[in-house]
Motif scaffolding. Structure first.
Motif, PDB file in Angstrom:
ATOM      1  N   GLU A 108       0.834  -1.201   0.000  1.00 38.57           N
ATOM      2  CA  GLU A 108       0.000   0.000   0.000  1.00 38.57           C
ATOM      3  C   GLU A 108       0.879   1.265   0.000  1.00 38.57           C
ATOM      4  O   GLU A 108       0.654   2.198  -0.765  1.00 38.57           O
ATOM      5  CB  GLU A 108      -0.914  -0.016   1.215  1.00 38.57           C
ATOM      6  CG  GLU A 108      -2.091   0.898   1.032  1.00 38.57           C
ATOM      7  CD  GLU A 108      -3.306   0.490   1.854  1.00 38.57           C
ATOM      8  OE1 GLU A 108      -3.148  -0.336   2.780  1.00 38.57           O
ATOM      9  OE2 GLU A 108      -4.387   1.016   1.584  1.00 38.57           O
ATOM     10  N   ARG A 109       1.904   1.241   0.850  1.00 37.78           N
ATOM     11  CA  ARG A 109       2.778   2.436   0.933  1.00 37.78           C
ATOM     12  C   ARG A 109       3.610   2.589  -0.339  1.00 37.78           C
ATOM     13  O   ARG A 109       3.780   3.688  -0.866  1.00 37.78           O
ATOM     14  CB  ARG A 109       3.729   2.297   2.124  1.00 37.78           C
ATOM     15  CG  ARG A 109       2.980   2.389   3.424  1.00 37.78           C
ATOM     16  CD  ARG A 109       3.796   3.181   4.406  1.00 37.78           C
ATOM     17  NE  ARG A 109       3.417   2.792   5.735  1.00 37.78           N
ATOM     18  CZ  ARG A 109       4.166   2.961   6.795  1.00 37.78           C
ATOM     19  NH1 ARG A 109       5.374   3.482   6.671  1.00 37.78           N
ATOM     20  NH2 ARG A 109       3.748   2.604   7.977  1.00 37.78           N
ATOM     21  N   ALA A 110       4.137   1.453  -0.799  1.00 36.05           N
ATOM     22  CA  ALA A 110       4.994   1.532  -1.994  1.00 36.05           C
ATOM     23  C   ALA A 110       4.181   1.957  -3.212  1.00 36.05           C
ATOM     24  O   ALA A 110       4.656   2.706  -4.072  1.00 36.05           O
ATOM     25  CB  ALA A 110       5.647   0.173  -2.241  1.00 36.05           C
ATOM     26  N   HIS A 111       2.929   1.491  -3.269  1.00 33.50           N
ATOM     27  CA  HIS A 111       2.086   1.814  -4.417  1.00 33.50           C
ATOM     28  C   HIS A 111       1.731   3.306  -4.452  1.00 33.50           C
ATOM     29  O   HIS A 111       1.545   3.885  -5.525  1.00 33.50           O
ATOM     30  CB  HIS A 111       0.812   0.965  -4.365  1.00 33.50           C
ATOM     31  CG  HIS A 111       0.128   0.859  -5.691  1.00 33.50           C
ATOM     32  ND1 HIS A 111      -1.113   1.392  -5.933  1.00 33.50           N
ATOM     33  CD2 HIS A 111       0.533   0.298  -6.858  1.00 33.50           C
ATOM     34  CE1 HIS A 111      -1.442   1.151  -7.189  1.00 33.50           C
ATOM     35  NE2 HIS A 111      -0.470   0.491  -7.772  1.00 33.50           N
ATOM     36  N   ALA A 112       1.642   3.901  -3.280  1.00 32.13           N
ATOM     37  CA  ALA A 112       1.369   5.343  -3.249  1.00 32.13           C
ATOM     38  C   ALA A 112       2.518   6.097  -3.927  1.00 32.13           C
ATOM     39  O   ALA A 112       2.314   7.144  -4.541  1.00 32.13           O
ATOM     40  CB  ALA A 112       1.206   5.805  -1.809  1.00 32.13           C
ATOM     41  N   LEU A 113       3.732   5.557  -3.840  1.00 30.04           N
ATOM     42  CA  LEU A 113       4.885   6.192  -4.488  1.00 30.04           C
ATOM     43  C   LEU A 113       4.990   5.809  -5.960  1.00 30.04           C
ATOM     44  O   LEU A 113       5.521   6.555  -6.777  1.00 30.04           O
ATOM     45  CB  LEU A 113       6.184   5.763  -3.782  1.00 30.04           C
ATOM     46  CG  LEU A 113       6.356   6.239  -2.335  1.00 30.04           C
ATOM     47  CD1 LEU A 113       7.412   5.411  -1.627  1.00 30.04           C
ATOM     48  CD2 LEU A 113       6.740   7.712  -2.336  1.00 30.04           C
ATOM     49  N   HIS A 114       4.515   4.614  -6.272  1.00 25.81           N
ATOM     50  CA  HIS A 114       4.635   4.096  -7.648  1.00 25.81           C
ATOM     51  C   HIS A 114       3.261   3.597  -8.105  1.00 25.81           C
ATOM     52  O   HIS A 114       3.030   2.396  -8.235  1.00 25.81           O
ATOM     53  CB  HIS A 114       5.664   2.960  -7.688  1.00 25.81           C
ATOM     54  CG  HIS A 114       7.014   3.375  -7.208  1.00 25.81           C
ATOM     55  ND1 HIS A 114       7.890   4.095  -7.981  1.00 25.81           N
ATOM     56  CD2 HIS A 114       7.615   3.220  -6.001  1.00 25.81           C
ATOM     57  CE1 HIS A 114       8.990   4.347  -7.290  1.00 25.81           C
ATOM     58  NE2 HIS A 114       8.849   3.833  -6.082  1.00 25.81           N
ATOM     59  N   PRO A 115       2.332   4.524  -8.372  1.00 27.49           N
ATOM     60  CA  PRO A 115       0.937   4.128  -8.607  1.00 27.49           C
ATOM     61  C   PRO A 115       0.702   3.290  -9.862  1.00 27.49           C
ATOM     62  O   PRO A 115      -0.344   2.682  -9.995  1.00 27.49           O
ATOM     63  CB  PRO A 115       0.193   5.470  -8.703  1.00 27.49           C
ATOM     64  CG  PRO A 115       1.228   6.499  -8.955  1.00 27.49           C
ATOM     65  CD  PRO A 115       2.514   5.992  -8.411  1.00 27.49           C
ATOM     66  N   HIS A 116       1.690   3.257 -10.776  1.00 24.58           N
ATOM     67  CA  HIS A 116       1.469   2.465 -11.999  1.00 24.58           C
ATOM     68  C   HIS A 116       1.994   1.044 -11.858  1.00 24.58           C
ATOM     69  O   HIS A 116       1.837   0.225 -12.758  1.00 24.58           O
ATOM     70  CB  HIS A 116       2.136   3.139 -13.195  1.00 24.58           C
ATOM     71  CG  HIS A 116       1.673   4.547 -13.380  1.00 24.58           C
ATOM     72  ND1 HIS A 116       0.379   4.845 -13.701  1.00 24.58           N
ATOM     73  CD2 HIS A 116       2.307   5.730 -13.236  1.00 24.58           C
ATOM     74  CE1 HIS A 116       0.226   6.149 -13.760  1.00 24.58           C
ATOM     75  NE2 HIS A 116       1.386   6.721 -13.470  1.00 24.58           N
TER      76      HIS A 116
END
Ligand SMILES: Cc1cc2nc3c(=O)[nH]c(=O)nc-3n(C[C@H](O)[C@H](O)[C@H](O)COP(=O)(O)OP(=O)(O)OC[C@H]3O[C@@H](n4cnc5c(N)ncnc54)[C@H](O)[C@@H]3O)c2cc1C
Length: 583
Positions: A108-116
């Motif tokens: 969840e946290r990593a995806h906020a930085l790398h949404p694609h």
């Protein structure tokens, strides 16, 4: 030597290995000079990290960088560092079992930085319903899972290959068969983008006033050209092309033959495509006519999770494109960019008419024309269609909304799906809802996903009443239903998803319809609306030999698989009709 993959019906380059892609030890890959998609791996277990690094490198090191971290803390530091680099993160793989932060939380946290990036959760084998995967998947927190220990060839490689391909297709891999120059926010530019996306045709788009657009127009001798221009890979230039011109330039068919078809299928959404696959595979001379290109409403859906067999979901575009190719490979004649405008019984069977006075003769017909979005009816917004105002189209326009403020009108699942998809690109997404709650009309998992997406805002109890913009949408006006207060909201994009109406006006009196325009079939037909002694077949309309399937049919369920089921069933009924009445 480069390899190639089949995508979009064309050859797509996969770059050949270069010397600087040579693998380095885990965690030490940050020194490459050319941006490559990153596959990121994190686990608290060093042996898991090493094994994954080795397996992934063996297959993917030539075209991607594998970056590994041991433990959630180091992992977060690395994904933060990657966010500041040009290398796009395509895939995040996280072990669920990590002290401090579990895999779902990490993703969840990593995806906020790398949404694609796509997200894979690494798990122990546990097939009970208590497995956290079920909740994570329901809430859209992961895209796939991998059970430990994994078999590279059976689990890891197919999943990573599929996700890298889908990432590349969503984010552009630099390969294009057409270059398009058009005024960026014009309606026609939107229509061309939609056509190329649906076909699907790799293309690049340049705004007329961009440096690239100006240079390309100069290169082809069209400096100052105001209408859209499409340049094919072989240099052929199409100035102001119609859909028909584009379909022909792509290599698609646009005219029926002179022969008498066994069945003509009108519409190539899920119902029409399923009917086409079954009809052609069962030896019927099949004609499929589509006003646009294939896909229907389903083609606009970024991810469909409820089609059985596609465990992790599939984009509506992928699903319908595959079905379309399948029908074609079975021998169906597929005509695109042709709207059917008439249907009548003749001495030889049935005739369907097209715009330019063409007619095709057929022994039976399947009407699968689906539904279209209900219109807003607000003149200033209607005049901006394609220039910031879109009906559906969230999939096509998502990337064009990067960093922009967009609004969606609607409260159904399609509006929810559009919001989560647009939120990956837009700065903010505001959902405008008339009612006082989303949960009355939207699935629970989508409501939860919207709640957890920080740049999605839900405005309950509001009506969209107006909007304006010079050449493109700039503001929308909403009215609070309780207080009557008006509010202007700056908006670069407005996506309208307020329900649908059947596409049946063109049928006139040819077949009986209900008061809303949906086609009556089988037992729903009134006794005085059926001309033969035998009873009508299940999906048969009031005109013998003409069947209806999918969303356009009165009483249909309005889902992809049911539309497909109806399309397939209609062909069984066509066989019955041809074997008895028309033989
Ligand atoms: C954004 C979105 C997300 C969705 N998500 C899901 C989901 O997750 N799961 C699910 O089960 N369902 C979903 N649905 C619903 C699903 O897509 C529809 O139920 C399904 O597409 C209906 O298929 P159909 O073939 O009956 O009609 P349509 O998909 O509407 O296709 C009809 C086709 O006929 C063509 N046509 C119309 N008139 C003519 C004419 N006169 N001549 C020639 N061609 C014509 C149209 O251009 C269109 O291509 C979603 C819908 C939308 C819009």
């Amino acid at each position: 030597m480069g390899t190639s993959t089949r995508r979009a019906g064309v050859r797509t380059r996969v770059r050949a290995p270069k010397s600087h892609d040579v693998k380095a030890p885990p965690g030490a890959h940050d020194g490459a000079t050319e941006p490559l998609p990153v596959i990121f791996v994190v686990s608290a277990d060093t042996s898991v990290v090493r094994a994954l690094d080795a397996d992934l490198s063996r297959r993917f090191a030539a075209d991607s960088r594998i970056v590994c971290a041991v433990g959630a803390e180091e992992g977060l530091a690395r994904v933060r560092a990657l966010a500041a680099r040009p290398d796009p993160v395509a895939l995040l793989i996280a072990d669920q079992r990590m002290p401090g932060l579990n895999g779902v939380e990490f993703l969840e946290r990593a995806h906020a930085l790398h949404p694609h990036a796509k997200r894979i959760l690494l798990m122990e084998r546990d097939y009970t319903t208590a497995n956290p995967i079920i909740s994570a998947m329901t809430h859209g927190q992961i895209d796939y899972h991998l059970a430990k220990p994994w078999a590279p060839e059976l689990g890891l490689y197919p999943a990573v290959t599929e996700f890298l391909a889908s990432w590349a297709s969503a984010n552009g891999d630099g390969f294009s068969l057409f270059r398009v120059v058009a005024p960026e926010n014009s309606r026609r530019a939107h229509e061309i983008r939609d056509l190329f996306t649906r076909f699907p045709m790799p293309y690049t788009f340049h705004a007329t006033d961009s440096d690239e657009g100006t240079a390309l127009l100069e290169e082809i001798g069209q400096t100052g050209c105001e209408v859209p221009v499409a340049v094919r890979h072989d240099g052929r230039v199409l100035v102001g092309p119609t859909d028909l011109d584009l379909v022909e330039a792509i290599g698609g068919e646009t005219r029926p033959g002179a022969e008498v078809y066994d069945v003509a299928i009108i519409g190539s959404g899920p119902a029409g495509l399923a009917a086409s696959v079954y009809a052609a595979s069962e030896g019927l001379e099949t004609l499929v006519v589509e006003r646009h290109v294939s896909g229907g409403q389903a083609g606009a859906s970024s991810r469909i999770r409820n089609v059985p067999g596609f465990t992790w979901g599939i984009s509506g575009h992928d699903l319908t494109y595959r079905a379309c190719e399948q029908a074609w490979l079975f021998g169906a004649k597929m005509i695109f960019a042709q709207e059917v405008s008439s249907l009548r019984a003749t001495r030889d069977g049935l005739a369907i008419g097209f715009g330019e006075g063409h007619e095709a003769t057929t022994r039976s017909v399947v009407l699968a024309t689906g539904v279209s979005w209900r219109r807003l009816g607000i003149p200033r917004l209607e005049s901006l269609i394609g220039a910031g105002v879109f009906y559906g189209a969230a999939g096509t326009e998502a990337r064009a909304m990067r960093g922009k403020h967009v609004a969606i009108v609607g409260a159904g699942n399609s509006a929810g799906q559009a919001a989560t998809h647009l939120a990956k690109h837009a700065a903010t997404v505001t959902l405008l809802v008339r009612g006082d709650s989303l949960s009355k009309s939207m699935s629970d998992y989508l409501v939860g996903e919207l709640r957890r997406t920080p740049n999605v805002f839900v405005r309950l109890g509001v009506d969209l009443v107006d909007g304006e913009g010079e050449e493109q949408l700039e503001t929308i006006v909403v009215r609070d239903r309780a207080s009557g207060e008006l509010e202007c909201i700056a908006s670069d994009g407005l996506f309208v998803m307020i329900g649908a109406e059947p596409r049946t006006d063109w049928l006139g009196d040819a077949v009986l319809r209900d008061e809303r325009g949906f086609i009556l079939t089988g037992a729903d037909l009134p006794a005085d609306g059926w001309p033969l002694d035998r009873p009508p077949l299940l999906f048969e309309t009031s005109l013998p030999g003409v069947f209806a399937a999918g969303d356009v049919r009165h009483g249909s369920v309005k889902r992809i698989t049911t539309a497909m089921g109806e399309g397939a069933t209609a062909i069984q009924l066509v066989h019955q009709y041809l074997d008895t009445d028309a033989s």
